[in-house]
Design an enzyme around this catalytic site. Structure first.
Site, short mmCIF file in Angstrom:
data_model
loop_
_atom_site.label_atom_id
_atom_site.label_comp_id
_atom_site.label_asym_id
_atom_site.label_seq_id
_atom_site.Cartn_x
_atom_site.Cartn_y
_atom_site.Cartn_z
CG LEU A 120 -1.92 1.16 1.26
CD1 LEU A 120 -3.01 0.93 0.23
CD2 LEU A 120 -2.53 1.33 2.65
CG HIS A 121 2.08 2.82 -3.36
ND1 HIS A 121 1.83 1.48 -3.66
CD2 HIS A 121 1.85 3.49 -4.51
CE1 HIS A 121 1.48 1.36 -4.93
NE2 HIS A 121 1.48 2.58 -5.47
CG LEU A 122 -0.70 8.97 0.63
CD1 LEU A 122 -2.19 8.94 0.35
CD2 LEU A 122 -0.46 9.60 2.02
#
Length: 906
Positions: A805-807
């Site tokens: 998961l990456h923003l």
DNA sequence: GTTCTAGAAC
DNA sequence: GTTCTAGAAC
């Protein structure tokens, strides 16, 4: 003027002829005086469908036409009328005097024989009811460059008897070359306005023509072709001499291109679905064809079939089921009745086939009315809705109209299916809200075909001549009670006790900002008389101190609730016609008796829901069949638990000090695996990795194999290489995106193993996501110190390309060489990009994140390239990039922008 | 995610 | 011939 016919007389008097608008409005159309363009479109489509129903083939239509004796005068009814209004008048539905059917029985073909190219269109069927004529034409020009397409169009445009719309791909994009899609959109728009269209592009093979034929079939418009089949040498000669050609063809390259195109050309045939094909071999043929179409107006109809000189080589592919070309060098078209009849019959059959293969949206819960008419011809589902909270709840109209239009726009983007339409309804003819919304919708270039307006009683739309709307939105009260006034009272009253009963079965109360779907029973008058199958109760914010839950001018909260209300309403509407589950959480459900609590499901329902959920992201067994990289893991061999921390890692830049609670969260939730363990785990996961929801517990997990190239971030998260990173915390790392899509673009990467995508996120991840957001905000703030003009968004891709998961924290200039294609653009500027704060809110509210999956990913390629500021559509990436550099409109795509003001708390 | 390439379009 | 896009391969 020759060949013009007199419009049928009004039953109220032989001299009527619409001279008195008020009188005519009684029978022309109930709401004619206030009828919007969109309403006319729907009515027009209905009339076409009725015509089709009574006689699918052109042959039958021809017989209908024959009932009308020759008449004259159509365009002089109102000499002062503008061009447009004249045509609108000509398409009206009239009741006419009795006629002598026997005398007219064979009139049509006789007329054709006398006048080869045209015939009277005025007609009505055996029931005496008039029909909208097929006077509007989609004319496809077929010819290589230099064959004279533009000249043909010039003549039509400059002196045609009707106002033709020319669609030229070379100039459709603000004077530059555009795409076929744009041509199709423009053509559809013009045809819906009842304007004949000429397609000025090569259309040299079946594939190039197919979409236009399908469009014509869908809109029930006859599709014609004029083939400018002049010798290649002549075309080359002409193309070589022209300058500043729109398509960029010039003397230097004309010969090569034209020869190539000439070799690849496929002449059109009736079997493709054309109503009429005219072949031209010489300039004289072209001139003749031009004249036929130039004089064509709404009072005439060209006969069906194949016309013009044909040589032996050409005729073979043109023949279809015994049809031979009609060489009009010797005999006029239409003189061979059997030929014409056969041709018309085949064309009708082909058009029906085309129509049958068009994508449909199912109509649910049809009433008798709907099954007889609407279901057959209106392959659309329309939600009629009032403006929420602007009446009794006294919400500011300007703010409300902005939110309404933006919500509509988002819905249309999210749901590209053209069959889902929205219609704003207001009872007052001088509605302030309606005019505000219309203005804003125009400014934002909202699709006017899918978002329309209606003035009148929302409970009597169809019966008062409006378009069929199978779903109504009810701006209700928190108790979902029938009382009060306005729309709520009207809908409950019109729907009868059935609606109250059905509502009680679903919910007893509703929270502001949410909605609930209630199916209408077949006995409900609203269903029987108006074809409404569902009512969606929606509750907006209240600003009226005399009503419950007044927000006392808190428009920050009010706007948020209003947005949520529209989003919930539209989402529930869309979900009626998709497999997506309905939004049902913010109501007090009768079966659970508690707010915000999902109903308990029995074992069967659980199974069904799981199956549905699987279907959303792509059924596993189907994927397996397709050889896609997804499979179910039989047990919890890998990644059970999966939480980790990389001990000894410290913050390299020190800008982001973790909140104390975050540190504790990190330590508690991310323990258990040292570096050694992680390495072995990583090797195992090179084969199979989990991604799925379910709390990362290792049970009932569906797992995906990630390609090697998708693991870069994952490896970095497990083994942070400080030299490549901006910042490291126990829970996340920050790094520059290797391929930045804007001036500033960083990633905040979660370090929690097994949390790879939004769909894996659950309530227990809220603190982590908040931590990631705060890191992103801090880095945006540091960039804003360098350049205060930047504006940032922080968000996630609905479906990530990379594991872990990456923003994304990305500046909204999108000024970067790495931004190259449609997928790049749409993944950051459409609802596919989910604002970080919205995600956190959604997790808090629903416990998980919806709208993630293959559908969202697929839409990336299907959506247009739309400017994220002014919403204008750009034809390709180079044009888009040039446009966004110059566009100065305010940003449109988020309410959570990070700016100098926001970081300074202004 | 990217790069490369074939194909569409004129 | 050029421009642009979509899909395959990595």
């Amino acid at each position: 003027m020759e060949n013009e016919v007199e419009l049928p007389k009004c039953k109220y008097g032989a001299q009527c002829y619409r001279k008195n608008a008020e009188h005519l409005s009684q029978f022309y159309h109930p709401s004619d005086s206030e009828e919007t363009y969109e309403e006319r479109v729907v009515r027009s489509k209905r009339s076409h469908a009725e015509l089709n129903q009574q006689g699918a083939g052109s042959q039958e239509r021809g017989k209908e036409f024959s009932h009308i004796p020759e008449q004259k005068q159509s365009s002089n009814l109102n000499p002062s009328a503008t061009e447009d209004s004249r045509f609108e008048e000509a398409e009206g539905e009239w009741e006419i005097d009795e006629y002598d059917g026997e005398n007219a029985a064979n009139c049509e073909y006789d007329e054709v024989a006398q006048e080869p190219s045209t015939s009277s269109y005025a007609h009505h069927n055996s029931s005496g009811r008039n029909q909208t004529p097929d006077a509007v034409v989609l004319l496809i020009l077929v010819g290589v460059p230099g064959s004279g397409k533009s000249t043909f169009c010039s003549k039509l445009m400059s002196s045609g008897a009707q106002p033709w719309i020319r669609i030229c791909q070379d100039i459709i994009a603000n004077g530059k070359r555009g795409t076929k899609k744009q041509c199709l959109r423009e053509a559809e728009s013009a045809l819906l306005r009842r304007r004949s269209v000429v397609i000025d592009r090569c259309n040299i093979d079946i594939k190039q023509r197919q979409d236009f034929l399908e469009l014509a079939a869908r809109l029930r418009v006859n599709c014609h072709a004029v083939v400018l089949n002049l010798p290649a040498s002549l075309c080359i000669q002409r193309a070589s001499h022209r300058v500043a050609h729109e398509g960029g063809l010039n003397a230097g390259n004309a010969s090569q291109i034209i020869n190539r195109v000439f070799r690849s050309r496929r002449l059109p045939s009736l079997s493709e679905g054309f109503f009429r094909i005219t072949l031209c071999r010489t300039d004289a043929d072209v001139e003749k064809a031009t004249e036929e179409y130039r004089v064509l107006d709404h009072s005439k109809l060209l006969g069906a079939g194949l016309f013009g000189p044909v040589n032996k080589k050409e005729i073979r592919p043109l023949q279809l089921a015994g049809i031979t070309a009609i060489d009009d060098s010797n005999s006029p078209p239409g003189t061979n009745k059997e030929e014409l009849a056969r041709t018309q019959s085949v064309v009708a059959a082909k058009q029906q086939i085309l129509k049958d293969h068009l994508p449909r949206v199912g109509v649910i819960g049809t009433s008798q009315h709907m099954s007889s008419v609407d279901e057959q011809q209106e392959e659309t589902n329309t939600l009629a809705f009032p403006s929420i909270s602007t009446a009794d709840f006294q919400f500011d109209h300007y703010k409300a109209s902005t939110i309404l239009v933006e919500s509509v726009s988002e819905f249309l983007l999210k749901n590209p299916n053209a069959g889902l339409k929205l219609m704003l309804v207001d009872i007052g003819s001088k509605s302030h809200m309606l005019s505000l919304v219309k203005k804003k919708a125009t400014e934002l270039n909202v699709d006017s075909y899918r978002f329309t307006f209606f003035t009148g009683d929302i409970t009597k739309i169809r019966s008062s001549g409006g378009p069929p709307c199978n779903v109504l939105a009810n701006a209700t009260n928190w108790r979902l009670k029938a009382g009060g006034g306005g729309v709520n009272a009207a809908i409950f009253k019109a729907a009868g006790p059935e609606l109250e009963e059905a509502t009680r079965k679903v919910a007893t109360t509703l929270l502001p900002g949410s909605s609930i779907v209630v199916p209408l029973s077949p006995s409900s008058p609203l269903r029987k008389e108006e074809g409404v199958t569902h009512v969606i109760h929606v509750l907006g914010p209240n600003m009226n101190p005399q009503r419950p839950n007044c927000l006392a001018d808190d428009y920050v909260e009010g706007c948020k609730i209003l947005r949520n209300a529209y989003a919930s309403l539209f989402e529930n509407f869309a979900s009626l016609f998709q497999t997506k589950p309905m939004v049902v959480d913010n109501c007090k459900r009768v079966d659970t008796g508690s707010t915000n609590q999902k109903p308990k499901l029995n074992a069967f329902q659980v199974l069904m829901q799981a199956s549905k959920r699987k279907g959303e992201v792509g059924d596993i067994s189907l994927k397996r069949e397709k050889g896609e990289k997804v499979r179910v893991i039989e047990d919890s061999i890998t990644c059970s638990g999966g939480d980790h921390t990389e001990s000894g890692i410290t913050q390299t830049h020190g800008q982001a000090n973790l909140p104390s609670e975050m540190n504790s969260i990190s330590r508690e939730s991310m323990n258990g695996h040292g570096p050694k363990n992680l390495l072995s785990r990583e090797n195992a996961e090179a084969k199979v990795h989990d991604i799925r929801a379910g709390g990362l517990q290792g049970r009932d997990k569906v797992e995906r194999k990630w390609d090697k190239w998708t693991l870069a971030l994952y490896k970095l998260a497990l083994h942070p290489d400080e030299s490549k990173l901006l910042q490291v915390t126990d829970a996340a790392v920050v790094l520059y995106d290797l391929y930045p899509k804007a001036k500033k673009h960083v990633l905040v990467l979660s370090r929690k193993q097994g949390l790879d995508a939004l769909e894996d996120a659950r309530q227990e991840h809220i603190a982590l996501l908040e931590h990631m957001h705060s890191l992103g905000e801090k880095w945006a703030a540091s960039f804003l110190k360098e350049d205060s003009s930047l504006v940032f968004r922080a968000g996630y891709h609905s479906v990530p390309s990379m594991k872990q998961l990456h923003l994304h924290v990305v500046s909204q200039d999108f000024d970067s060489a790495c931004l190259k294609n449609k997928k790049h653009w749409n993944s950051f500027t459409t609802p596919f990009f989910r604002d970080s704060l919205d995600i956190i809110d959604e997790l808090k509210t629903h416990g998980r994140v919806d709208n993630c999956g293959e559908r969202a990913e697929k839409a990336l390629q299907e959506l247009e390239l739309r400017c994220h500021r002014c919403r204008s559509i750009q034809p390709n990436m180079p044009r888009l990039k040039a446009h966004i550099l110059a566009c100065t409109q305010p940003l449109f795509n988020s309410t959570h922008l990070i700016t100098v003001d926001s970081v300074n708390g202004v």
